[in-house]
Write an enzyme that holds these catalytic residues in place. Structure first.
Site, PDB file in Angstrom:
ATOM      1  N   HIS A 218      22.396  10.841   0.713  1.00 45.75           N
ATOM      2  CA  HIS A 218      21.534   9.919   0.130  1.00 45.75           C
ATOM      3  C   HIS A 218      22.175   8.811   1.460  1.00 45.75           C
ATOM      4  O   HIS A 218      21.532   8.081   1.951  1.00 45.75           O
ATOM      5  CB  HIS A 218      21.245   9.333  -0.824  1.00 45.75           C
ATOM      6  CG  HIS A 218      20.311   8.344  -1.318  1.00 45.75           C
ATOM      7  ND1 HIS A 218      19.155   9.009  -1.897  1.00 45.75           N
ATOM      8  CD2 HIS A 218      20.034   7.281  -1.521  1.00 45.75           C
ATOM      9  CE1 HIS A 218      18.256   7.723  -2.029  1.00 45.75           C
ATOM     10  NE2 HIS A 218      18.221   6.752  -1.333  1.00 45.75           N
ATOM     11  N   HIS A 289      11.047   8.921  -3.161  1.00 50.42           N
ATOM     12  CA  HIS A 289      11.596   8.601  -4.631  1.00 50.42           C
ATOM     13  C   HIS A 289      10.868   9.497  -5.372  1.00 50.42           C
ATOM     14  O   HIS A 289      10.552   9.627  -6.451  1.00 50.42           O
ATOM     15  CB  HIS A 289      10.989   7.249  -4.858  1.00 50.42           C
ATOM     16  CG  HIS A 289      12.390   6.307  -5.774  1.00 50.42           C
ATOM     17  ND1 HIS A 289      12.038   5.626  -6.634  1.00 50.42           N
ATOM     18  CD2 HIS A 289      13.098   6.540  -5.228  1.00 50.42           C
ATOM     19  CE1 HIS A 289      12.840   5.496  -7.236  1.00 50.42           C
ATOM     20  NE2 HIS A 289      13.933   5.037  -6.160  1.00 50.42           N
TER      21      HIS A 289
END
Lengths: 937, 264
Positions: A218, A289
């Site tokens: 990430h 998300h």
């Protein structure tokens, strides 16, 4: 003993909402539902205090009734409450307001009660509660009265544990990574072990967590920095092998090569920046998300918006608009086909939309552009793309922290929420993910973030800070670690304001609690910043300083948590060697089929095409007063818009406005990810040009959502898509200025369809020249710009009719001249309406223009060997439908050149008439409108 | 050159349509001053130094306790005296959306006097959702507000954007009393088809009446006529290019001109 206050609203529409939701779950026996708000209150309140609390704060005198204690059940009562530790903002707000009206201090825990009235079995009640009313990731429930649980009060002494790694074998190292949700592979664990052996001590828990976060997919994009071997297996049975040393570098190189004068900043910061007018720049960022939204749709999407808006704040911009693109499983998926541990796609959609609406609306940002795609491939792993655009004065964004600067955090308090978000999003999901990483999911607090927007704008204008960044994934560990990369930083966490006591130091350091911005502030400016914060009700914490000693040192009072050299933290990660396979499908043209009126109506009613008005109206797309072209257009506001045009507040001295659009076509990607990239770029660009955007001022953003990249069949497609982006950026001469990859989008070993979202940001030189898809007048000519294709691979109709076509249309060669011509025609005022051809092809495009304008159209196009279906519904890129007055025919023809031809007229009738070869179709406008807007709500 | 009357635009945490409101006031000839509630509370800025007050839209304090409820509490407990003076002096006070909600819940716009207490409120839209769309509204000809009287009958097209904008009365008698007393300031109209020529009242029907408000009421005034509240956002339609489609007209600017004029 807590006091229980129940408040019920007369005629509360939420009760009817529960009944409707039950029906969608297949529960028909629920006849009514009464929703009751419950406030459990602890404190020294006398009778008069309680009455004041209820009458002044909790109950509206006209619509609400309140009472003390549990009221008698009207049906089967079920109570739902947040888990302790999950932010209960209603409770916190009530505590603050009670203090304001002079009541003694109180502690509050809220709950919701549903009295379910009707004939329901126990199974049905359980299904309704778990399927609609509560979410086990953040909430718990019971029948009857739920015992209140007040805020967590665990008060363990702060400790720092050391983790012995020296004696561990390979298996034990991998086990350690898994057990702590580190998402590190064996090579990375070995690198960490080697470092600490050389330091002569084992790592602390905080050091291991810091490295896992900094090295997470990430945060550091391991796959996009890896050395990858791609084996491309072609349809002719040959295989070519190529090496790709850094996908990210490949994208950046194109930007460096193009380097237009208006490019201010690309890839290096939280958001990309381009010039807007003589004084101002625009910043844009698009994020995903996905995993949080799968587990807790409202909170996941809520904090998705919050996160991307902070990215824009993180480049010193004031946010001005939001976008969202969503991919869900089929909304009508039968419950029996829902995998265990997965929320129903309809519920995910409703929660995600509510979450975006809640955050964007409360921030006062218009949500102006987006789209929604439904496909079985997203059932276990939905995609939630959130974008934000901001404006900043040119040259106002400082980017270099200096030695001695204080490390200042402003905004939200730190809780246990959001721990392991960075590492959790760097692994696949399965049925147990919700239980394991429930703490990674949060609910946002947009009002605190709004405060950060106001404070940062003022601090920027007063030049109070030397650097700024969003505190997102990885929390302080990420933001301080990155800001201090060149200098080193020393932090003391003991002064951090917490939501509740009991957090261990490493949790404070890693918490991803929302709504925080970190600034590098010279000590002399600290008081001025603090004064602005006080003014705007924003909390400020002084964490420490940037040292110049090139180490990351973190303490909690006398306890030392972290002491790592910055170069190991940022450069110690071994480069991954990876390999990918891509196999081209065997080329088929697919079956032939008829084009007829029922097919067109089915295409218009297809969830990917049909109106999203039920979603659009839940977003405030008007706040800011700058929306020029909105998501729905035409006299009845039900025609689809190609792109958003936004005029930032405070720039009314000139007519320049911003244009935002997107392109996404995952169906093409299943056959050819390289073509998907080119088509998505083209779609974003033609949408932007359709409203009047200038093709010579377009900046692109990439967002890759893919499966597990360690599996070669996933990675191969990803590499092909990146190659497509690189080729597309060169062909369109449009630089990528920001991007994001979200990998490991898998559920139970099943990957999503590799999905690339391209977002485009551009300018229109005069907002008064903006056109929509619905502005045509009766008698106008209808023009088609661009080439048709006889190939249906990757098209909507190919999927709907299961034709089996695998050949996708050819990409556009030399696209800029055509888009420049269309732009010139629009700016010269020759075009009355424009609309792009995408899903459903020309037929759907013209139908949508007829719907939006409520004017009849007659259109005729030639076929390729008599095939009306491909003539009317191919999805060849590069095409736009324009309308223009017949008096402008010659001037338009001379501007558009050979690439355009007349295909019909706006005939003023009340139907749409399409002719292709021998096939003709006529449909009344009313039928088109009904099909397009009549999707079951 | 005419002086620009100072117009106070209080900002509470979560207020978000203050900048547009300021732009509209500026264009209408006023001098907008956005001031944080904290500065007003601290006495750094005085209510009395302003010729008019505009409470703008947004989500003050997140609307956690109901839309505008905490701001209403603050208006009452911290600024009750200052507001009473402003009303007494007949200074125009306009609340838009969240500002309207706060005015209603603070008691400054409480409808007719009743022994049982406040008989009107703004609550959840009848469809239970936040709703953003363009609507058409008319300034009620019988409205008693002096400053609104300058634009009596004006038709405005502008967006609504709210989740709790449904105007509800405790009983039908309250509506009758309000109509008779000239306390109804705006009603939603049925815009009909293009060209935009309102064909009549919205008749409670969605989407012309976007939230299910009783008697299509979009805004009201107090007995003095100085205090006016409305759910729609005329500040979002002051330039021609802001209008989604159709012929010119329906600008909200005349409303702000009347408001600023009354402040002179």
């Amino acid at each position: 003993m807590a006091l229980r206050i129940e408040v019920t609203a007369v005629g509360d529409p939420r009760g009817a909402g529960v009944v409707a939701a039950a029906e969608l779950l297949g529960i028909s026996g629920l006849s009514d539902c009464v929703v009751t708000r419950i406030y459990n209150v602890r404190g020294q309140l006398d009778v008069a205090d309680v009455e004041m609390l209820c009458n002044e704060l909790l109950a509206d005198p006209v619509v609400d009734r309140w009472q003390l204690g549990a009221s008698h059940p009207i049906g089967t009562p079920v109570e739902v409450a947040l888990h302790p530790g999950v932010t209960d903002s209603d409770a916190r707000e009530l505590e603050r307001a009670a203090a304001e009206i002079g009541l003694p201090p109180i502690e509050v825990a809220t709950a919701r009660r549903y009295d379910l009235i009707g004939d329901l079995t126990d199974e049905q009640i359980d299904h309704l509660v778990s399927g609609e009313l509560g979410n086990a990731t953040i909430e718990h429930w019971c029948r009857g009265v739920l015992e209140p649980e007040f805020a967590v009060s665990a008060s363990a002494d702060p400790t720092v544990d050391v983790i012995e790694m020296e004696g561990l074998d390979d298996e034990a190292l991998v086990e350690l990574s898994t057990a702590r949700v580190l998402s590190l592979d064996l090579a990375e664990m070995k690198a960490i072990r080697a470092h600490f052996i050389s330091e002569g001590r084992p790592p602390t828990d905080a050091e291991l967590e810091t490295l896992a976060q900094t090295w997470s997919e990430h945060c550091v994009h391991k796959t996009f920095r890896a050395s990858i071997e791609l084996r491309h297996h072609r349809a002719d049975q040959t295989t070519t092998t190529s090496r790709h040393d850094g996908l990210l570098d490949a994208l950046r190189r194109v930007t460096d090569e193009l380097d237009p004068w208006w490019l201010r900043s690309a890839f290096v910061d939280d958001a990309g920046i381009v010039a807007f007018d003589d004084e101002n720049d625009l910043a844009i960022k698009v994020e995903t998300h996905n995993h949080p939204s799968a587990l807790e749709p409202f909170g996941g999407a809520n904090t998705g918006v919050g996160g991307v808006v902070r990215d824009v704040i993180g480049v010193s911009a004031r946010p001005i608009a939001c976008t969202d693109v969503l991919c869900f499983g089929p909304a009508d998926l039968p419950s029996s086909e829902l995998p265990a541990g997965v929320l129903h796609p309809r519920r995910i959609r409703d929660g995600v939309v509510a979450g975006i609406s809640d955050y964007g609306n409360k921030l006062g940002l218009p949500t102006v552009n987006g789209s929604v795609i439904y496909s079985a491939g997203y059932t276990g792993n939905p995609l939630v793309y959130c974008g934000a655009i901001g404006m900043l004065p040119h040259g106002s964004h400082p980017t270099e922290a200096r030695i001695g600067d204080r490390i200042i955090s402003i905004g939200g308090r730190v809780g246990r929420d959001g721990i392991h978000g960075a590492t959790f999003s760097s692994a696949g999901m399965d049925a147990n993910t919700g239980d394991v990483v429930g703490t990674a999911v949060q609910v946002g607090d947009p009002i605190t973030e709004k405060g950060c927007i106001e404070v940062v704008e003022r601090a920027r204008d007063k030049k109070l800070y030397n650097a700024i960044t969003d505190c997102g994934a990885g929390g302080f560990s990420s933001s301080v670690g990155e800001m201090g990369e060149d200098l080193g930083a020393e932090v003391d966490l003991s002064g951090v304001v917490l939501k509740y006591p009991g957090l261990q130091p490493w949790e404070i350091w890693l918490s991803e609690a929302q709504e925080r911005i970190v600034l590098a502030v010279p000590p002399a400016n600290l008081e001025a910043l603090a004064e602005i914060c006080r003014q705007w009700d924003v909390e400020l914490t002084d964490l420490g300083e940037f040292t110049g000693r090139h180490r990351l040192v973190v303490n909690h009072g006398q306890l030392n948590l972290v002491d790592i050299p910055m170069d190991f933290l940022h450069d110690g990660l071994p480069r991954r060697q990876m390999s990918g396979d891509w196999t081209d499908p065997t080329p088929h043209d697919g079956d032939r089929a008829e084009f007829d009126a029922p097919l067109l109506l089915r295409m218009l009613a297809h969830p990917d095409v049909a109106s999203n008005d039920d979603i659009v109206h839940r977003y405030d797309h008007e706040v800011g007063g700058g929306t020029v072209v909105r998501p729905l257009v035409g006299p009845h506001a039900d025609g689809p818009s190609d792109a958003a045009v936004i005029k930032p507040l405070g720039t009314s001295a000139h007519p320049i406005a911003a244009v935002v659009s997107n392109g996404i076509c995952p169906r093409v990607g299943l056959l050819d990810p390289h073509a998907m990239a080119l088509f998505a770029i083209d779609e974003a660009v033609r949408n932007l040009v359709a409203v009047g955007g200038d093709p010579d001022r377009v900046a692109l953003l990439d967002n890759f959502c893919w499966g597990d990249p360690t599996k070669p069949d996933r990675l191969g497609g990803l590499v092909r898509a990146v190659e497509g982006c690189v080729d597309g950026a060169m062909a369109y001469a449009m630089p990528f200025i920001s991007g994001k990859d979200s990998l490991f989008n898998e559920f139970d070993g099943h990957a999503i369809p590799g999905t690339l979202l391209i977002s485009a940001l551009g300018l229109i030189p005069d907002l008064n020249r903006a056109v929509t898809s619905a502005g045509c007048g009766v008698g106008d000519d209808v023009w088609l710009v661009g080439e048709q294709s006889e190939h249906l691979g990757g098209s909507l109709v190919n999927e709907m009719l299961d034709l089996g076509a695998t050949i996708v249309p050819a990409p556009v060669t030399d696209p800029l001249p055509r888009y420049r011509a269309v732009h010139r025609a629009i700016i010269d005022g020759l075009v009355t309406s424009a609309h792009d051809c995408s899903e459903g092809g020309l037929a759907v495009s013209v139908a949508e223009m007829a719907i939006g304008s409520r004017h009849g159209f007659t259109v005729e196009v030639p076929t390729h060997s008599g095939d009306a279906l491909s003539a009317l519904s191919n999805e060849s890129p590069g095409r736009l439908v324009l309308t223009a007055a017949p008096t402008d025919r010659e001037s338009l023809a001379s501007i558009l050149g050979d690439g355009a031809r007349l295909i019909g007229t706006v005939d003023g009738g009340s139907s749409l008439r399409l002719q292709a070869g021998d096939t003709s179709v006529e449909l009344p406008l009313g039928d088109l409108v009904d099909a397009f807007t009549g999707r079951s709500r | 050159m005419m002086t620009r009357p100072p117009v106070l635009i209080p900002h509470a945490s979560g207020t978000n349509r203050d900048l547009e409101a300021a732009q509209a006031v500026e264009l209408a000839g006023g001098d907008p001053r956005i001031v944080h509630i904290n500065s007003l509370r601290a006495g750094h800025v005085k209510w009395a130094d302003h010729a008019a007050i505009l409470l703008p839209g947004g989500f003050s304090y997140g609307d956690s306790l109901g839309a505008g409820a905490r701001l209403a509490l603050e208006l009452r407990t911290w600024f009750g005296d200052e507001l009473a003076v402003a009303v007494h002096k007949g200074r125009p006070i306009l609340g838009i959306c969240n500002g309207f909600q706060a005015l209603v819940k603070s008691g400054l716009l409480s409808g007719p006097d009743r022994p049982e207490g406040r008989g009107i409120t703004l609550t959840h839209n009848s469809n239970g959702r936040f709703e953003c769309r363009w609507v058409t509204l008319g300034v009620e000809p019988s409205c008693r507000s002096g400053w609104l009287g300058e634009v009596s009958g004006l038709v405005v097209r502008c967006p609504v954007a709210h989740g709790e904008g449904r105007f509800v009365a405790a009983d039908p008698g309250v509506i009758g009393t309000m109509s008779d007393a000239g306390l109804v300031a705006f009603r939603y109209l049925d815009a009909g088809a293009l060209p935009v020529e309102p064909t009549g009242p919205a008749g409670g029907v969605h989407p012309a009446n976007p939230n299910g408000s009783d008697a299509d009421i979009a805004g009201i005034c107090d007995a003095t006529g100085a205090v006016v509240g409305m759910m729609p956002h005329p500040e979002d339609h002051i330039f021609d290019w802001q209008r989604p489609s159709g012929p010119p007209g329906g600008s909200g600017l005349p409303l702000f001109k009347a408001f600023v004029e009354a402040a002179r």
